[in-house]
Design an enzyme around this catalytic site. Sequence first.
Site, PDB file in Angstrom:
ATOM      1  N   CYS A   1       0.868  -1.189   0.000  1.00  0.00           N
ATOM      2  CA  CYS A   1       0.000   0.000   0.000  1.00  0.00           C
ATOM      3  C   CYS A   1       0.899   1.232   0.000  1.00  0.00           C
ATOM      4  CB  CYS A   1      -0.917  -0.009   1.217  1.00  0.00           C
ATOM      5  SG  CYS A   1      -1.933   1.480   1.367  1.00  0.00           S
TER       6      CYS A   1
ATOM      7  N   HIS B   1      -2.855  -3.692 -10.687  1.00  0.00           N
ATOM      8  CA  HIS B   1      -3.739  -2.564 -10.994  1.00  0.00           C
ATOM      9  C   HIS B   1      -4.232  -2.654 -12.428  1.00  0.00           C
ATOM     10  CE1 HIS B   1      -2.600  -0.300  -7.345  1.00  0.00           C
ATOM     11  NE2 HIS B   1      -1.433  -0.865  -7.531  1.00  0.00           N
TER      12      HIS B   1
ATOM     13  N   GLU C   1     -10.556   0.159  -4.924  1.00  0.00           N
ATOM     14  CA  GLU C   1      -9.541  -0.764  -4.401  1.00  0.00           C
ATOM     15  C   GLU C   1     -10.157  -2.109  -4.081  1.00  0.00           C
ATOM     16  OE1 GLU C   1      -6.213   0.424  -1.933  1.00  0.00           O
ATOM     17  OE2 GLU C   1      -7.137   2.403  -1.697  1.00  0.00           O
TER      18      GLU C   1
ATOM     19  N   CYS D   1      -4.966   6.122  -3.905  1.00  0.00           N
ATOM     20  CA  CYS D   1      -4.198   4.882  -3.927  1.00  0.00           C
ATOM     21  C   CYS D   1      -2.798   5.211  -4.409  1.00  0.00           C
ATOM     22  CB  CYS D   1      -4.851   3.850  -4.846  1.00  0.00           C
ATOM     23  SG  CYS D   1      -3.931   2.300  -4.975  1.00  0.00           S
TER      24      CYS D   1
ATOM     25  N   GLY E   1      -1.481   2.825  -7.070  1.00  0.00           N
ATOM     26  CA  GLY E   1      -2.273   3.066  -8.272  1.00  0.00           C
ATOM     27  C   GLY E   1      -1.850   4.324  -9.000  1.00  0.00           C
TER      28      GLY E   1
END
Length: 268
Positions: free
Chosen positions: A69, A147, A196, A205, A208
């Site tokens: 993350c 992603h 997500e 994100c 992302g």
Amino acid sequence: MHITKMQGLGNDYLYVYGEVPENISELTIKLSDRINSIGSDGMIFIGKSEIADFKMRIFNADGSEARMCGNGIRCVGKYVYDKGLTDKFDITVETLSGVYTVCVFTDRNVVKSVEVNMGNPVLKQETVIKLPDREVVAYEVNIGNPHAIIFCDDVEDIPIAEYGPIVENSPAFAEKVNVHFVRVCEPFALRMRVWERGSGVTKACGTGACAAAFVASEKGLCNKGAKIYVEMDGGILKVASYPEGIIMDGPAEFVAEYDVDENGCFKS
């Protein structure tokens, strides 16, 4: 259990320094509930590592475990520095996707921004996905987690909560994916909205944003090698591509502190 709620561009998690409990899935679901509990996009546990300065484990709001993350790891950097767990400005953090280097920038000994080397993304495939009103091309990118980047002109009007699950659960993606609808605003600026996997619609994100900037650069939609400003619902993240990897730069902030027992009930 002492919980620190933190957020990076509105992507909020509940942080705990200590061992992951056996009932982590149930606990995360309970505490992440925004109506009946604290509310968050999930929980992040920080602990000792044998191969880095610290280790982080990430659990989504639905109780599933995530590999990485970007916004979360920035908050980990602020957590360990501001709480006196380290005096390093360059901190290594072990994740399920490998070890990352987190650089903290301070003002009067308080972390104000955090920079992370996210490594080199891998552009895996292009897949045509059928949505209720259109067909879109999804670029699958792995940057510690998977992603799907979808470029479109009407990103503000996209029904994220409807289209996100369709793309996430497409049979084209074996691991499921985080889904991002992206509009190119300038050769150095993107507008992005986020779905997500495991958490649903979120304000930002980090991984992302890095994936979107990478694809935009590779496809000639943004200037390759330049700093790209990725605007999400929670704010702007700065992303730049260098030979040593994608560098992500953004804020991390404390929100609140809580004490709960092993079942997630608040302690008086």
